[in-house]
Design a protein around this motif. Structure first.
Motif, short mmCIF file in Angstrom:
data_model
loop_
_atom_site.label_atom_id
_atom_site.label_comp_id
_atom_site.label_asym_id
_atom_site.label_seq_id
_atom_site.Cartn_x
_atom_site.Cartn_y
_atom_site.Cartn_z
N HIS A 150 0.70 -1.35 -0.07
CA HIS A 150 0.01 -0.03 -0.04
C HIS A 150 1.00 1.23 0.03
O HIS A 150 0.81 2.19 -0.77
N HIS A 151 1.79 1.55 1.20
CA HIS A 151 2.39 2.64 1.15
C HIS A 151 3.50 2.96 0.08
O HIS A 151 4.30 1.84 -0.35
N ASN A 152 3.61 3.98 -0.18
CA ASN A 152 5.05 4.52 -1.28
C ASN A 152 6.25 3.88 -0.72
O ASN A 152 6.48 4.48 0.53
N PRO A 153 7.11 3.26 -1.21
CA PRO A 153 8.34 2.73 -0.67
C PRO A 153 9.68 3.55 -1.06
O PRO A 153 10.76 3.32 -0.81
N VAL A 154 9.16 4.71 -1.84
CA VAL A 154 10.21 5.79 -2.08
C VAL A 154 9.43 7.20 -2.08
O VAL A 154 8.45 7.31 -1.92
N PRO A 155 10.45 8.25 -1.66
CA PRO A 155 9.75 9.33 -1.53
C PRO A 155 9.14 10.08 -2.95
O PRO A 155 9.76 9.70 -3.97
N GLU A 163 5.21 12.88 4.34
CA GLU A 163 4.98 12.79 5.67
C GLU A 163 4.31 11.37 6.14
O GLU A 163 4.40 10.92 7.41
N ILE A 164 3.53 10.78 5.28
CA ILE A 164 2.76 9.42 5.71
C ILE A 164 3.31 8.14 4.76
O ILE A 164 2.44 7.43 4.39
N ARG A 165 4.32 8.38 4.34
CA ARG A 165 4.89 7.32 3.42
C ARG A 165 5.39 6.02 4.32
O ARG A 165 5.39 6.10 5.45
N LEU A 166 5.90 5.07 3.66
CA LEU A 166 6.62 4.14 4.52
C LEU A 166 7.91 4.55 5.27
O LEU A 166 8.91 4.81 4.82
N PHE A 187 4.55 -2.91 -7.01
CA PHE A 187 3.17 -2.11 -7.25
C PHE A 187 2.70 -1.39 -5.92
O PHE A 187 2.74 -2.43 -4.95
N PHE A 188 2.44 -0.20 -5.89
CA PHE A 188 1.82 0.36 -4.53
C PHE A 188 0.80 1.34 -4.69
O PHE A 188 0.28 1.49 -6.11
N VAL A 204 9.15 0.84 -9.76
CA VAL A 204 8.07 0.93 -9.22
C VAL A 204 6.93 1.57 -9.78
O VAL A 204 6.93 2.54 -10.66
N THR A 205 5.60 1.17 -9.54
CA THR A 205 4.50 2.04 -10.27
C THR A 205 3.28 2.11 -9.26
O THR A 205 3.15 1.15 -8.40
N SER A 206 2.67 3.40 -9.26
CA SER A 206 1.54 3.42 -8.66
C SER A 206 0.56 4.26 -9.49
O SER A 206 0.66 4.60 -10.69
N LEU A 207 -0.74 4.33 -9.05
CA LEU A 207 -1.82 4.96 -9.99
C LEU A 207 -3.00 5.64 -9.01
O LEU A 207 -2.77 5.51 -7.81
#
Length: 274
Positions: A150-155, A163-166, A187-188, A204-207
């Protein structure tokens, strides 16, 4: 092989809306669109914020909805979820140490679904116990492996999002880097934004989520920014030597035009305006 990626579905009490949108109806619309256009998908991954408030009723309705989907479905939990309540409704997701971490096999490789949830916080956490599980899974696998979280593993360098990343992101990336020869893609979700990059040398990819959309508002340093951009889901095409990921804006209700349409010749070549 084809994978469907949905995220941030935010199911809520029927009749309520989030950002003026019906998240329950939008989730069902996303599933219907994805299955209409990609019925050959091997797996549908939903990476967290399954419920907007972690309500048991949301998980119960999700379970009923999933049972009607003809494609295997795998879930992650996110910061809006509640792990104990989720596991009451989905006890088969209880993994080692009580974390919601599971393994799903596909023709393209092994998919690991990670638990980045922490109690009473929107931040992501990946503690030593979860890190040990991931390290063990990757060490024991010949690969290829795909990670879902779920959480983003990169800034993102969008301050309110980071502030609410991994919060254990550096340790996570170190594990990935040690096994980068096996991990094909990560995927996140969480950000409600299309984001690409790499973590520990792995793409990595998100959407956007299936309901409300974010916006990369870099000048804003304190508050999360939303937008009226269309909701979306992802579809990934996986082959031996490549991975292609599309963000499908199923919520777009405007006109689509084709370059080879009969009237294309009447478009002005300089301005692309009739």
């Amino acid at each position: 092989m084809k994978l469907l990626h949905l995220t941030d579905i935010h199911l809520t009490t029927p009749g309520q809306t989030i950002a003026g949108r019906d998240s329950n109806a939008n989730f069902e619309a996303a599933v219907a669109h994805a299955l209409e256009h990609h019925p050959d998908a091997e797996l549908m991954a939903i990476t967290g914020d399954l419920s907007d408030w972690g309500d048991r009723e949301d998980y119960e309705r999700l379970r009923v909805l999933i049972e009607r989907i003809p494609v295997p479905v795998a879930l992650c939990i996110g910061n809006h979820d509640d792990r104990p309540t989720f596991l009451e409704v989905f006890p088969e997701y209880a993994g080692e140490g009580g974390f919601v971490q599971t393994v799903h096999e596909t023709s393209a490789g092994r998919c690991l679904f990670l638990d980045t949830w922490g109690p009473e916080t929107h931040e992501g956490h990946y503690c030593a116990a979860r890190q040990a599980w991931l390290e063990g899974q990757l060490a024991a696998s010949e690969g290829p492996v795909f990670l879902f979280m779920h959480h983003n593993p990169v800034p993102t360098h969008v301050a309110p999002l980071d502030e609410i990343r991994l919060k254990d992101d550096a340790a996570f990336r170190q594990i990935v880097a040690r096994h980068r020869d096996k991990v094909r893609h990560i995927f996140f979700g969480h950000c409600h934004l299309p984001v690409t990059g790499s973590a520990g040398g792995v793409p990595v990819t998100s959407l956007r989520g299936t309901n409300h959309a974010g916006f990369a508002n870099f000048p804003e340093t304190a508050l999360l920014t939303g937008s009226d951009l269309p909701p979306a889901y992802g579809v990934a095409f996986v082959a031996d030597d490549y991975v292609t990921v599309h963000m499908v804006e199923f919520g777009h209700d405007g006109k689509l035009w084709a370059e080879n349409a009969p009237d294309y010749a009447s478009w002005n070549r300089a301005t692309m305006v009739r």
